[in-house]
Design a protein around this motif. Structure first.
Motif, short mmCIF file in Angstrom:
data_model
loop_
_atom_site.label_atom_id
_atom_site.label_comp_id
_atom_site.label_asym_id
_atom_site.label_seq_id
_atom_site.Cartn_x
_atom_site.Cartn_y
_atom_site.Cartn_z
N ARG A 129 0.84 -1.21 0.00
CA ARG A 129 0.00 0.00 0.00
C ARG A 129 0.87 1.26 0.00
O ARG A 129 0.58 2.22 -0.70
N ALA A 130 1.94 1.26 0.80
CA ALA A 130 2.83 2.41 0.84
C ALA A 130 3.53 2.60 -0.51
O ALA A 130 3.68 3.72 -0.98
N PHE A 131 3.94 1.51 -1.12
CA PHE A 131 4.62 1.57 -2.41
C PHE A 131 3.72 2.16 -3.48
O PHE A 131 4.16 2.92 -4.33
N GLU A 132 2.43 1.82 -3.43
CA GLU A 132 1.47 2.32 -4.43
C GLU A 132 0.89 3.67 -4.05
O GLU A 132 0.06 4.21 -4.78
N GLY A 133 1.27 4.23 -2.91
CA GLY A 133 0.80 5.54 -2.52
C GLY A 133 -0.61 5.56 -1.97
O GLY A 133 -1.27 6.59 -1.99
N ASP A 134 -1.08 4.44 -1.47
CA ASP A 134 -2.43 4.35 -0.90
C ASP A 134 -2.42 5.05 0.46
O ASP A 134 -1.75 4.61 1.38
N SER A 135 -3.18 6.12 0.58
CA SER A 135 -3.16 6.90 1.81
C SER A 135 -4.36 6.62 2.71
O SER A 135 -4.54 7.30 3.72
N ALA A 136 -5.20 5.66 2.36
CA ALA A 136 -6.37 5.35 3.19
C ALA A 136 -5.91 4.82 4.54
O ALA A 136 -4.86 4.18 4.65
N ASP A 137 -6.71 5.10 5.57
CA ASP A 137 -6.36 4.65 6.91
C ASP A 137 -6.34 3.13 7.03
O ASP A 137 -5.47 2.55 7.66
N GLU A 138 -7.32 2.49 6.44
CA GLU A 138 -7.46 1.04 6.53
C GLU A 138 -7.65 0.47 5.13
O GLU A 138 -8.38 1.04 4.32
N PRO A 139 -7.01 -0.67 4.85
CA PRO A 139 -7.27 -1.29 3.55
C PRO A 139 -8.69 -1.83 3.50
O PRO A 139 -9.27 -2.19 4.52
N ARG A 140 -9.25 -1.87 2.33
CA ARG A 140 -10.62 -2.33 2.17
C ARG A 140 -10.63 -3.62 1.36
O ARG A 140 -9.84 -3.78 0.45
N LEU A 141 -11.52 -4.51 1.72
CA LEU A 141 -11.69 -5.73 0.95
C LEU A 141 -12.58 -5.45 -0.25
O LEU A 141 -13.52 -4.66 -0.16
N GLN A 142 -12.28 -6.08 -1.35
CA GLN A 142 -13.11 -5.95 -2.53
C GLN A 142 -14.41 -6.71 -2.27
O GLN A 142 -14.40 -7.83 -1.78
N ARG A 143 -15.52 -6.08 -2.59
CA ARG A 143 -16.81 -6.72 -2.36
C ARG A 143 -17.56 -6.80 -3.68
O ARG A 143 -17.67 -5.83 -4.41
N SER A 144 -18.08 -7.97 -3.96
CA SER A 144 -18.89 -8.18 -5.15
C SER A 144 -20.19 -8.83 -4.72
O SER A 144 -20.22 -9.67 -3.83
N VAL A 145 -21.27 -8.42 -5.36
CA VAL A 145 -22.58 -8.97 -5.04
C VAL A 145 -23.16 -9.56 -6.31
O VAL A 145 -23.10 -8.96 -7.38
N LEU A 146 -23.75 -10.73 -6.19
CA LEU A 146 -24.35 -11.39 -7.33
C LEU A 146 -25.68 -11.96 -6.86
O LEU A 146 -25.78 -12.57 -5.80
N ARG A 147 -26.72 -11.73 -7.66
CA ARG A 147 -28.05 -12.27 -7.34
C ARG A 147 -28.48 -13.17 -8.49
O ARG A 147 -28.49 -12.75 -9.64
#
Length: 64
Positions: free
Chosen positions: A40-58
């Protein structure tokens, strides 16, 4: 832990298995989290917490 391989000596992977068994689950999780933080630091991600990718399928089944 350390190991020395002489030139041409094959690596059977046993050292790695022994190392991670010695480190244990908490150490493995800490190492994985450190890699996430470094990426995250290498890519410059400044968010406080990493987020999980979420996908929804119905899926809707229609009767015949």
């Amino acid at each position: 832990m350390s190991r020395v391989l002489r030139n041409g000596q094959p690596d059977d992977g046993s050292f790695d298995l022994d190392f991670w068994r010695h480190v244990g689950p908490e150490g493995i999780f800490a190492a994985a989290w450190e890699m996430v933080s470094e990426r995250r630091a290498f890519e410059g991600d400044s968010a406080d917490e990493p987020r999980l990718q979420r996908s929804v399928l119905r899926i809707v089944s229609r009767g015949r």
